[in-house]
Design a protein around this motif. Sequence first.
Motif, PDB file in Angstrom:
ATOM      1  N   GLY A 115       2.456   8.944  10.202  1.00 58.36           N
ATOM      2  CA  GLY A 115       1.420   9.514  10.865  1.00 58.36           C
ATOM      3  C   GLY A 115      -0.223   9.294  10.394  1.00 58.36           C
ATOM      4  O   GLY A 115      -1.071   9.029  11.267  1.00 58.36           O
ATOM      5  N   GLU A 116      -0.245   9.399   9.042  1.00 61.13           N
ATOM      6  CA  GLU A 116      -1.495   8.955   8.583  1.00 61.13           C
ATOM      7  C   GLU A 116      -2.183   7.564   8.875  1.00 61.13           C
ATOM      8  O   GLU A 116      -3.342   7.452   9.122  1.00 61.13           O
ATOM      9  N   ILE A 117      -1.010   6.690   8.833  1.00 62.78           N
ATOM     10  CA  ILE A 117      -1.548   5.116   9.127  1.00 62.78           C
ATOM     11  C   ILE A 117      -1.707   5.242  10.586  1.00 62.78           C
ATOM     12  O   ILE A 117      -2.734   4.334  11.053  1.00 62.78           O
ATOM     13  N   GLU A 118      -0.862   5.791  11.502  1.00 63.87           N
ATOM     14  CA  GLU A 118      -1.163   5.717  12.710  1.00 63.87           C
ATOM     15  C   GLU A 118      -2.710   6.203  13.244  1.00 63.87           C
ATOM     16  O   GLU A 118      -3.382   5.794  13.978  1.00 63.87           O
ATOM     17  N   LYS A 119      -3.196   7.320  12.499  1.00 62.19           N
ATOM     18  CA  LYS A 119      -4.465   7.858  12.603  1.00 62.19           C
ATOM     19  C   LYS A 119      -5.548   6.845  12.087  1.00 62.19           C
ATOM     20  O   LYS A 119      -6.603   6.656  12.919  1.00 62.19           O
ATOM     21  N   LEU A 120      -5.354   6.261  11.037  1.00 59.51           N
ATOM     22  CA  LEU A 120      -6.165   5.071  10.621  1.00 59.51           C
ATOM     23  C   LEU A 120      -6.285   4.105  11.772  1.00 59.51           C
ATOM     24  O   LEU A 120      -7.595   3.667  12.210  1.00 59.51           O
ATOM     25  N   VAL A 121      -5.419   3.673  12.500  1.00 59.07           N
ATOM     26  CA  VAL A 121      -5.540   2.715  13.379  1.00 59.07           C
ATOM     27  C   VAL A 121      -6.257   2.898  14.583  1.00 59.07           C
ATOM     28  O   VAL A 121      -6.989   2.300  15.149  1.00 59.07           O
ATOM     29  N   SER A 122      -5.902   4.434  15.114  1.00 56.80           N
ATOM     30  CA  SER A 122      -6.474   4.863  16.187  1.00 56.80           C
ATOM     31  C   SER A 122      -7.964   4.966  16.101  1.00 56.80           C
ATOM     32  O   SER A 122      -8.909   5.168  16.908  1.00 56.80           O
ATOM     33  N   ALA A 123      -8.409   5.219  14.743  1.00 53.28           N
ATOM     34  CA  ALA A 123      -9.587   5.530  14.300  1.00 53.28           C
ATOM     35  C   ALA A 123     -10.464   4.181  14.161  1.00 53.28           C
ATOM     36  O   ALA A 123     -11.826   4.228  13.951  1.00 53.28           O
ATOM     37  N   GLY A 124      -9.835   3.387  14.396  1.00 57.96           N
ATOM     38  CA  GLY A 124     -10.674   1.790  14.236  1.00 57.96           C
ATOM     39  C   GLY A 124     -10.646   1.149  12.844  1.00 57.96           C
ATOM     40  O   GLY A 124     -11.126   0.325  12.368  1.00 57.96           O
ATOM     41  N   PHE A 125      -9.751   1.726  11.828  1.00 57.28           N
ATOM     42  CA  PHE A 125      -9.531   1.259  10.397  1.00 57.28           C
ATOM     43  C   PHE A 125      -8.508   0.106  10.417  1.00 57.28           C
ATOM     44  O   PHE A 125      -7.643   0.156  11.399  1.00 57.28           O
ATOM     45  N   GLU A 126      -8.641  -0.792   9.801  1.00 61.80           N
ATOM     46  CA  GLU A 126      -7.594  -2.027   9.633  1.00 61.80           C
ATOM     47  C   GLU A 126      -6.741  -1.538   8.667  1.00 61.80           C
ATOM     48  O   GLU A 126      -6.936  -0.931   7.435  1.00 61.80           O
ATOM     49  N   VAL A 127      -5.524  -1.843   9.004  1.00 63.81           N
ATOM     50  CA  VAL A 127      -4.238  -1.569   8.183  1.00 63.81           C
ATOM     51  C   VAL A 127      -3.854  -2.991   7.577  1.00 63.81           C
ATOM     52  O   VAL A 127      -3.549  -3.893   8.590  1.00 63.81           O
ATOM     53  N   GLY A 128      -3.678  -3.302   6.420  1.00 63.68           N
ATOM     54  CA  GLY A 128      -3.301  -4.344   5.872  1.00 63.68           C
ATOM     55  C   GLY A 128      -2.230  -4.340   5.083  1.00 63.68           C
ATOM     56  O   GLY A 128      -1.733  -3.355   4.483  1.00 63.68           O
ATOM     57  N   LEU A 129      -1.751  -5.697   4.513  1.00 63.76           N
ATOM     58  CA  LEU A 129      -0.465  -5.369   3.682  1.00 63.76           C
ATOM     59  C   LEU A 129      -0.931  -5.693   2.218  1.00 63.76           C
ATOM     60  O   LEU A 129      -1.594  -6.560   2.015  1.00 63.76           O
ATOM     61  N   HIS A 130      -0.175  -4.694   1.183  1.00 68.10           N
ATOM     62  CA  HIS A 130      -0.684  -4.834  -0.359  1.00 68.10           C
ATOM     63  C   HIS A 130       0.629  -5.504  -0.597  1.00 68.10           C
ATOM     64  O   HIS A 130       1.628  -4.706  -0.820  1.00 68.10           O
ATOM     65  N   GLY A 131       0.570  -6.900  -0.847  1.00 71.34           N
ATOM     66  CA  GLY A 131       1.853  -7.491  -1.090  1.00 71.34           C
ATOM     67  C   GLY A 131       2.705  -7.077  -2.431  1.00 71.34           C
ATOM     68  O   GLY A 131       1.825  -6.961  -3.246  1.00 71.34           O
ATOM     69  N   GLY A 132       3.987  -6.632  -2.465  1.00 72.68           N
ATOM     70  CA  GLY A 132       4.691  -6.147  -3.281  1.00 72.68           C
ATOM     71  C   GLY A 132       4.909  -7.167  -4.611  1.00 72.68           C
ATOM     72  O   GLY A 132       4.697  -8.503  -4.221  1.00 72.68           O
ATOM     73  N   TRP A 133       5.178  -6.960  -5.721  1.00 68.38           N
ATOM     74  CA  TRP A 133       5.397  -7.670  -6.829  1.00 68.38           C
ATOM     75  C   TRP A 133       6.258  -8.893  -6.516  1.00 68.38           C
ATOM     76  O   TRP A 133       7.369  -8.679  -5.956  1.00 68.38           O
ATOM     77  N   GLY A 134       5.987 -10.011  -6.709  1.00 71.92           N
ATOM     78  CA  GLY A 134       6.583 -11.275  -6.564  1.00 71.92           C
ATOM     79  C   GLY A 134       6.530 -11.859  -5.374  1.00 71.92           C
ATOM     80  O   GLY A 134       7.010 -12.818  -4.825  1.00 71.92           O
ATOM     81  N   SER A 135       5.945 -11.182  -4.273  1.00 75.45           N
ATOM     82  CA  SER A 135       5.746 -11.611  -2.795  1.00 75.45           C
ATOM     83  C   SER A 135       4.905 -12.843  -2.540  1.00 75.45           C
ATOM     84  O   SER A 135       4.997 -13.671  -1.414  1.00 75.45           O
ATOM     85  N   HIS A 136       4.129 -12.677  -3.359  1.00 76.81           N
ATOM     86  CA  HIS A 136       3.079 -13.967  -3.640  1.00 76.81           C
ATOM     87  C   HIS A 136       3.684 -15.450  -3.688  1.00 76.81           C
ATOM     88  O   HIS A 136       3.078 -16.575  -3.182  1.00 76.81           O
TER      89      HIS A 136
END
Length: 281
Positions: free
Chosen positions: A92-113
């Motif tokens: 729900g908080e993330i959906e609020k971010l998106v609807s308010a114009g904030f960007e949601v990006g990925l914080h790559g998990g350990w080893g995913s690089h």
Amino acid sequence: PPRSTPSNSSAASDVYKRQQLLRSAEVFSAFTLFSSAFSSFLKRKTPCSLEMFTDIESHLGFSSSFYFISRVPTLRTFFSSDAVFDVASIRGEIEKLVSAGFEVGLHGGWGSHIDAQQLLAEKKRLETIASCRIVGIRNHFLSFSRQRTHRIQEESGFEYDTTLGFPDYPAFRAGTAFPFIPFGRKNLFELPLVVMDRTFSKYIHGGVNALYRAVIDSCDIAEEIDGVVTILFHNVDTDEFGFPGYLELYRRLLSCFKDRGFYVANGQEFIEWWNKRRDVA
């Protein structure tokens, strides 16, 4: 004026931070970080309200990028300094971010690089949770492999990475104050990271005054050449976690950016603007 792209990490806490704090005799901060992280792991929720940042930014007319670790937490990920809460619990908080114009990006998990399959799985899960396309990424602990990271990021459909910075020193690590397409890539930009708050709260312990000076000095340099400054703040560097003054400093810096007439954007907005600028040129 320099283009500033404030970004925030949703990583609640980790064992490595706790160890570093203990080594520096910051026992109170270590205890609060660990206890809050473990509580959030059990509840599978983030202990820090994202509104601490969005309220500041919305008041000034800005919208930053928020990067989330999307893998499902386990005891192994908790004690290996990786996922400590389930991002699905704050849908729900993330959906609020998106609807308010904030960007949601990925914080790559350990080893995913260096793991294409893991990276793509994390990206798809976050896209499902956030109900939006994920185009930006920053890796855990700024982990990076010159041979593999940019390649698998581009193959996974990312449009930009903002990992390339020094964890323990503020500087233009890539030797440039401009976004660039890494060698061998076609559709991926690197948006260099210049200043990180954890540099001063974990590595060199310079405090809020040193952090403020580092950001302003970097902006002064970039302003001379119409360059870019990317700054990173974490939601654990707050008074309640034993780091007094960091959140207020965030407000102070953004107010300074507004007063100086800087173009301030999140990563996705900036890359879109940069592509339009490049097409005109």
